[in-house]
Scaffold this active site. Structure first.
Site, PDB file in Angstrom:
ATOM      1  N   GLN A  41       0.811  -1.213   0.000  1.00 42.02           N
ATOM      2  CA  GLN A  41       0.000   0.000   0.000  1.00 42.02           C
ATOM      3  C   GLN A  41       0.842   1.260   0.000  1.00 42.02           C
ATOM      4  O   GLN A  41       2.003   1.250   0.382  1.00 42.02           O
ATOM      5  CB  GLN A  41      -0.927   0.033   1.211  1.00 42.02           C
ATOM      6  CG  GLN A  41      -0.165   0.097   2.523  1.00 42.02           C
ATOM      7  CD  GLN A  41      -1.063   0.002   3.714  1.00 42.02           C
ATOM      8  OE1 GLN A  41      -1.428   1.015   4.281  1.00 42.02           O
ATOM      9  NE2 GLN A  41      -1.405  -1.219   4.103  1.00 42.02           N
ATOM     10  N   GLU A 107      -4.189   3.542   0.642  1.00 40.56           N
ATOM     11  CA  GLU A 107      -4.784   3.810   1.949  1.00 40.56           C
ATOM     12  C   GLU A 107      -5.101   5.302   2.024  1.00 40.56           C
ATOM     13  O   GLU A 107      -4.206   6.145   1.910  1.00 40.56           O
ATOM     14  CB  GLU A 107      -3.811   3.436   3.060  1.00 40.56           C
ATOM     15  CG  GLU A 107      -4.297   3.793   4.443  1.00 40.56           C
ATOM     16  CD  GLU A 107      -3.251   3.515   5.513  1.00 40.56           C
ATOM     17  OE1 GLU A 107      -3.363   4.119   6.594  1.00 40.56           O
ATOM     18  OE2 GLU A 107      -2.324   2.704   5.284  1.00 40.56           O
ATOM     19  N   HIS A 130       3.312  11.520  -7.257  1.00 36.56           N
ATOM     20  CA  HIS A 130       2.031  11.076  -7.805  1.00 36.56           C
ATOM     21  C   HIS A 130       1.901   9.566  -7.685  1.00 36.56           C
ATOM     22  O   HIS A 130       2.877   8.877  -7.415  1.00 36.56           O
ATOM     23  CB  HIS A 130       1.906  11.484  -9.282  1.00 36.56           C
ATOM     24  CG  HIS A 130       2.910  10.826 -10.171  1.00 36.56           C
ATOM     25  ND1 HIS A 130       4.164  11.354 -10.399  1.00 36.56           N
ATOM     26  CD2 HIS A 130       2.860   9.671 -10.888  1.00 36.56           C
ATOM     27  CE1 HIS A 130       4.835  10.554 -11.224  1.00 36.56           C
ATOM     28  NE2 HIS A 130       4.065   9.529 -11.529  1.00 36.56           N
ATOM     29  N   GLU A 176      -1.044  10.080 -12.372  1.00 35.34           N
ATOM     30  CA  GLU A 176      -0.602   9.907 -13.762  1.00 35.34           C
ATOM     31  C   GLU A 176      -1.477   8.876 -14.422  1.00 35.34           C
ATOM     32  O   GLU A 176      -1.723   7.799 -13.879  1.00 35.34           O
ATOM     33  CB  GLU A 176       0.858   9.445 -13.806  1.00 35.34           C
ATOM     34  CG  GLU A 176       1.371   9.247 -15.215  1.00 35.34           C
ATOM     35  CD  GLU A 176       2.827   8.821 -15.258  1.00 35.34           C
ATOM     36  OE1 GLU A 176       3.336   8.654 -16.385  1.00 35.34           O
ATOM     37  OE2 GLU A 176       3.459   8.639 -14.197  1.00 35.34           O
TER      38      GLU A 176
END
Length: 178
Positions: A41, A107, A130, A176
């Site tokens: 994550q 998360e 990003h 992106e």
């Protein structure tokens, strides 16, 4: 200098293992015990949990796979990922086990009392850049985002890189699209 190396076009013709073997700092033979590790994550802080869950599920098509509330600490965690909702175990213990080994979740942390965050792309607050979402057709995805009122940082036709776009989530985090 660590990042002063220039890549020649000829080196791009080599197999990745040969090209990447010369990258300073790259360990080509990690410890055996790390082979079962999973990148599970990335966490970002959000100012409104419901608004963010709506964006990541409705706009980006992810699935909410877990939500945890911590009343004493006054925060909530929302975990979203790309998966078939039918895969998610109904049993809490099984779902937890399934989720913790699933790669690539996001998360979304909502602190109930804090409202100002830096997205990592503002002057003076650079850091996080990003997340990236791979799509079959960038232009088609961007047409859909446009119709849904999503804010763009960069459209495919802008700049030198015509094969990708950047959209923003409700908190201004860049995503992106490639």
């Amino acid at each position: 200098a660590f990042f002063s190396r220039v890549v020649s076009p000829m080196s791009l013709e080599l197999p990745p293992s040969a090209r990447l073997a010369d990258v300073p700092g790259n360990c080509m033979h990690p410890d055996e015990e790390t082979k079962t590790y999973v990148f599970q994550q990335t966490m970002i802080r959000v100012t409104n949990g419901e608004r963010s869950v709506d964006f990541y599920t409705r706009i980006l098509g992810m699935t909410l796979v877990e939500k945890l509330d911590f009343e004493a600490a006054r925060f909530s965690l929302y975990f979203v990922a790309y998966c078939d909702p039918a895969e998610i175990p109904a049993d809490d213990a099984e779902r937890k086990k399934w989720f913790h080994w699933r790669p690539g979740a996001l998360e979304l942390t909502y602190n109930w009392d804090e409202e100002v965050y830096h997205n990592g792309n503002e002057p003076g607050n650079r850091g996080f850049g990003h997340i990236g979402i791979k799509v079959p057709d960038v232009n088609k995805a961007c047409e859909r985002f446009e119709a849904l009122g999503v804010q763009f940082q960069k459209r495919p036709e802008e700049g030198r890189m015509k094969h990708l776009a950047f959209i923003k989530d409700p908190d201004g985090y860049w995503i992106e699209i490639f």
